[in-house]
Motif scaffolding. Structure first.
Motif, PDB file in Angstrom:
ATOM      1  N   UNK A 207       0.921  -1.258  -0.061  1.00 56.71           N
ATOM      2  CA  UNK A 207      -0.104   0.047  -0.015  1.00 56.71           C
ATOM      3  C   UNK A 207       0.822   1.111   0.006  1.00 56.71           C
ATOM      4  N   UNK A 208       0.357   2.372   0.186  1.00 52.69           N
ATOM      5  CA  UNK A 208       0.848   3.673   0.201  1.00 52.69           C
ATOM      6  C   UNK A 208       0.225   4.326   1.157  1.00 52.69           C
ATOM      7  N   UNK A 209       1.057   5.577   1.523  1.00 57.65           N
ATOM      8  CA  UNK A 209       0.635   6.528   2.428  1.00 57.65           C
ATOM      9  C   UNK A 209       1.299   8.017   2.244  1.00 57.65           C
ATOM     10  N   UNK A 210       0.839   9.127   2.393  1.00 56.11           N
ATOM     11  CA  UNK A 210       1.406  10.358   2.413  1.00 56.11           C
ATOM     12  C   UNK A 210       1.495  10.990   3.705  1.00 56.11           C
ATOM     13  N   UNK A 211       2.683  11.854   3.988  1.00 55.52           N
ATOM     14  CA  UNK A 211       2.918  12.574   5.024  1.00 55.52           C
ATOM     15  C   UNK A 211       2.190  14.000   5.178  1.00 55.52           C
ATOM     16  N   UNK A 212       2.149  14.622   5.984  1.00 52.95           N
ATOM     17  CA  UNK A 212       1.724  15.928   6.214  1.00 52.95           C
ATOM     18  C   UNK A 212       2.852  16.749   5.746  1.00 52.95           C
ATOM     19  N   UNK A 213       2.731  17.649   5.124  1.00 51.26           N
ATOM     20  CA  UNK A 213       3.606  18.647   4.402  1.00 51.26           C
ATOM     21  C   UNK A 213       4.734  19.204   5.651  1.00 51.26           C
ATOM     22  N   UNK A 214       5.897  19.028   5.416  1.00 49.12           N
ATOM     23  CA  UNK A 214       6.963  19.449   6.262  1.00 49.12           C
ATOM     24  C   UNK A 214       7.320  18.385   7.586  1.00 49.12           C
ATOM     25  N   UNK A 215       6.676  17.394   7.340  1.00 50.14           N
ATOM     26  CA  UNK A 215       6.856  16.118   8.164  1.00 50.14           C
ATOM     27  C   UNK A 215       8.139  15.261   7.933  1.00 50.14           C
ATOM     28  N   UNK A 216       8.717  14.432   8.926  1.00 44.02           N
ATOM     29  CA  UNK A 216       9.672  13.723   8.602  1.00 44.02           C
ATOM     30  C   UNK A 216       9.575  12.220   8.996  1.00 44.02           C
ATOM     31  N   UNK A 217       9.521  11.273   8.381  1.00 40.14           N
ATOM     32  CA  UNK A 217       9.255   9.958   8.876  1.00 40.14           C
ATOM     33  C   UNK A 217      10.321   9.427   9.683  1.00 40.14           C
ATOM     34  N   UNK A 218       9.812   8.859  10.763  1.00 39.90           N
ATOM     35  CA  UNK A 218      10.810   8.166  11.797  1.00 39.90           C
ATOM     36  C   UNK A 218      10.731   6.634  11.677  1.00 39.90           C
ATOM     37  N   UNK A 219       9.464   6.144  11.601  1.00 40.88           N
ATOM     38  CA  UNK A 219       9.254   4.557  11.791  1.00 40.88           C
ATOM     39  C   UNK A 219       7.931   4.278  11.325  1.00 40.88           C
ATOM     40  N   UNK A 220       7.784   3.080  10.935  1.00 40.46           N
ATOM     41  CA  UNK A 220       6.579   2.448  10.286  1.00 40.46           C
ATOM     42  C   UNK A 220       6.202   1.148  10.994  1.00 40.46           C
ATOM     43  N   UNK A 221       5.055   0.929  11.645  1.00 41.23           N
ATOM     44  CA  UNK A 221       5.035  -0.336  12.377  1.00 41.23           C
ATOM     45  C   UNK A 221       3.601  -0.907  11.502  1.00 41.23           C
ATOM     46  N   UNK A 222       3.736  -2.201  11.190  1.00 40.59           N
ATOM     47  CA  UNK A 222       2.563  -3.061  10.795  1.00 40.59           C
ATOM     48  C   UNK A 222       2.096  -4.024  11.654  1.00 40.59           C
TER      49      UNK A 222
END
Length: 238
Positions: A207-222
């Motif tokens: 799948x896919x997802x989008x981040x809010x503008x100006x955000x930095x991705x730290x981790x993803x848990x499934x």
């Protein structure tokens, strides 16, 4: 002696031609040479564009036209040969392009097969004793800004009947110095097919997802849920 001299005096320069005919031939030859000489002199030193000069010029032009026609024919043949060669080169380039695309597709397919094989590394049927396992969670940045894609493989280690599972994704982001967690699916995406799977032996989750503008991705848990209970989970830090 005299008869021999008399007989010799009656001989002619040309056998079978009488003396009068011989003189006529000589005069005719002389007259012809004189006419040719006069014509040549007139052609060389006479008025410009006189008839004789025009005659020679016309003949030369005809010769040049013949040579030009021959050269044009050869040029046309050469141009046709060049056109055929260019067509062959074009076909060769198209064939090379198609072959390159085919090789690229095969390499991509081979990479996917290797990836699937990596999912199954260390997995022995029956060793999980009916448990559900989540293998090789991956998250990659998409070409669209602030958009990411994820994928994983869900495995069931025994011959259990088909089971319906839900997928939950927890995305931890940092925005303006503050951390927050985005939970998917939310109220708007709860019925999205990417968050539901039917598992028999194994199933790919993506799948896919989008981040809010100006955000930095730290981790993803499934998380893999069955009737609200967590059956498997995996976390990747970025």
């Amino acid at each position: 002696m005299n008869p021999k001299k008399t007989h010799h005096s009656r001989r002619t320069l040309l056998p079978g031609v009488q003396r009068s005919s011989r003189f006529a031939f000589a005069y005719g030859l002389l007259l012809g040479l004189s006419v040719l000489g006069v014509c040549a002199a007139y052609a060389m030193w006479g008025p410009a564009d006189n008839a004789i000069q025009k005659l020679f010029s016309t003949q030369e032009i005809e010769v040049l036209n013949e040579q030009l026609a021959e050269l044009q024919t050869k040029t046309t043949e050469l141009q046709d040969e060049i056109s055929r060669t260019n067509e062959l080169v074009k076909l060769d380039k198209e064939a090379r392009s198609k072959l390159t695309l085919l090789i690229t597709n095969l390499e991509s397919e081979n990479a996917k097969l290797k990836e699937d094989l990596a999912f199954f590394e260390g997995f022995i049927p029956g060793s999980l004793q009916g448990a559900i396992s989540l293998k090789r969670l991956q998250v990659n940045k998409d070409t669209v800004p602030d958009q990411y894609r994820y994928k994983a493989l869900v495995i069931q280690g025994s011959q259990r009947p088909e089971v319906t599972l839900n997928v939950q994704v927890l995305i931890k982001v940092l925005n303006k110095g503050e951390s927050s967690v985005i939970v998917l699916p939310n109220a708007e995406t709860s019925e999205d097919p990417q968050f539901k799977i039917k598992l028999t032996r194994f199933s790919r989750v993506s799948g896919m997802f989008s981040l809010p503008e100006g955000s930095r991705l730290q981790s993803v848990e499934m998380r893999i849920l069955e009737a609200g209970a967590i059956r498997a989970q995996s976390t990747i830090k970025l």
